[in-house]
Design a protein around this motif. Structure first.
Motif, PDB file in Angstrom:
ATOM      1  N   LYS A  49     -53.704  94.714  -3.202  1.00 30.61           N
ATOM      2  CA  LYS A  49     -52.179  95.159  -2.573  1.00 30.61           C
ATOM      3  C   LYS A  49     -52.377  96.382  -1.532  1.00 30.61           C
ATOM      4  N   LEU A  50     -53.465  97.431  -1.977  1.00 29.87           N
ATOM      5  CA  LEU A  50     -53.407  98.640  -1.062  1.00 29.87           C
ATOM      6  C   LEU A  50     -54.040  98.319   0.063  1.00 29.87           C
ATOM      7  N   ASN A  63     -53.872  95.158   1.694  1.00 32.60           N
ATOM      8  CA  ASN A  63     -52.591  94.647   2.570  1.00 32.60           C
ATOM      9  C   ASN A  63     -51.687  95.560   3.438  1.00 32.60           C
ATOM     10  N   THR A  64     -51.338  96.496   2.480  1.00 31.22           N
ATOM     11  CA  THR A  64     -50.165  97.137   2.768  1.00 31.22           C
ATOM     12  C   THR A  64     -50.676  98.353   3.811  1.00 31.22           C
ATOM     13  N   ALA A  65     -51.646  98.844   3.565  1.00 30.42           N
ATOM     14  CA  ALA A  65     -52.317  99.749   4.582  1.00 30.42           C
ATOM     15  C   ALA A  65     -52.650  98.941   6.108  1.00 30.42           C
ATOM     16  N   SER A  99     -51.110  96.180   7.111  1.00 31.79           N
ATOM     17  CA  SER A  99     -49.930  95.893   7.925  1.00 31.79           C
ATOM     18  C   SER A  99     -48.929  97.221   8.179  1.00 31.79           C
ATOM     19  N   LYS A 100     -48.750  98.239   7.390  1.00 33.34           N
ATOM     20  CA  LYS A 100     -47.787  99.311   7.517  1.00 33.34           C
ATOM     21  C   LYS A 100     -48.202 100.550   8.308  1.00 33.34           C
ATOM     22  N   THR A 101     -49.662 100.580   8.506  1.00 29.06           N
ATOM     23  CA  THR A 101     -50.320 102.051   9.258  1.00 29.06           C
ATOM     24  C   THR A 101     -49.833 101.765  10.678  1.00 29.06           C
ATOM     25  N   TRP A 160     -45.821 104.649   0.291  1.00 33.71           N
ATOM     26  CA  TRP A 160     -46.911 104.059  -0.588  1.00 33.71           C
ATOM     27  C   TRP A 160     -48.238 104.915  -0.590  1.00 33.71           C
TER      28      TRP A 160
END
Length: 200
Positions: free
Chosen positions: A35-36, A38-40, A42-44, A89
């Motif tokens: 999860k971390l 994928n989040t990093a 896509s969102k950084t 996050w």
């Protein structure tokens, strides 16, 4: 987190001083690490920065960004990174790292290694704005890569595999006496994201 997964790696400094790396190879469970990652990715808001080497403009072989107080910046190798505020996050991750390590952190450099062709050359995080003998925490998610350390005087080397979801804490004095790197690796197509937390 099983305490038996916590490893202490002693490192020699200079003048008979010693420090240590504390390493949690399974700090995040696979679901949380996925999860971390994928989040990093896509969102950084990733940056492609450039260095000048022998008069030539060379792309930094990874993407990056710097998080902290928005009116502050961080400069290394001639690259000035203007800080952006911690998103929720990433701030949650920072707090979790603080709780695990017992250290305070208020800045983070986040690096995106898109494949084995992305790397970071030998260096130390010893810029003056990081203060005296900075302690740095590093969280790695994604493809396992080898973290290498090299002593400034003896040239002794230490290699640590950084698995998906690992946490590594570099103790006081390491940045002044050792350099570290992530070398290029042929045949790796999977990404890795690394978070290095500091206090300024």
């Amino acid at each position: 987190m099983d305490l038996f997964d916590r490893q202490v790696i002693p490192l020699t400094l200079s003048n008979d001083r010693a420090s240590e790396i504390i390493f949690w190879p399974k700090w995040l469970d696979p679901t949380a690490a996925d999860k971390l990652l994928n989040t990093a990715i896509s969102k950084t808001p990733w940056r492609q920065d450039f260095m000048r080497i022998m008069g030539k403009k060379i792309p930094v072989p990874r993407l990056q960004n710097w998080f902290g107080e928005p009116n502050t910046s961080y400069t290394y190798s001639g690259i000035r990174l203007q800080a952006i505020a911690f998103p929720a996050w990433l701030d949650e991750l920072r707090i979790d790292v603080e709780n695990e390590t017992g250290r305070r952190f208020n800045r983070a450099l986040v690096n995106y290694y898109r494949s084995g062709q992305d790397s970071v050359d030998w260096h130390a995080d010893n810029e003056p704005e990081l203060g005296f003998e900075p302690v740095i925490a590093s969280v790695s998610v994604g493809c396992e890569r080898i973290f290498q350390l090299r002593h400034n005087v003896s040239k002794q080397k230490v290699k640590i595999n950084l698995p998906h979801g690992s946490l590594l804490l570099m103790g006081a004095g390491i940045q002044e006496n050792w350099q570290h790197s992530i070398a290029k690796v042929k045949g790796i197509d999977d990404p890795r994201v690394n978070f290095t937390f500091r206090c300024m």
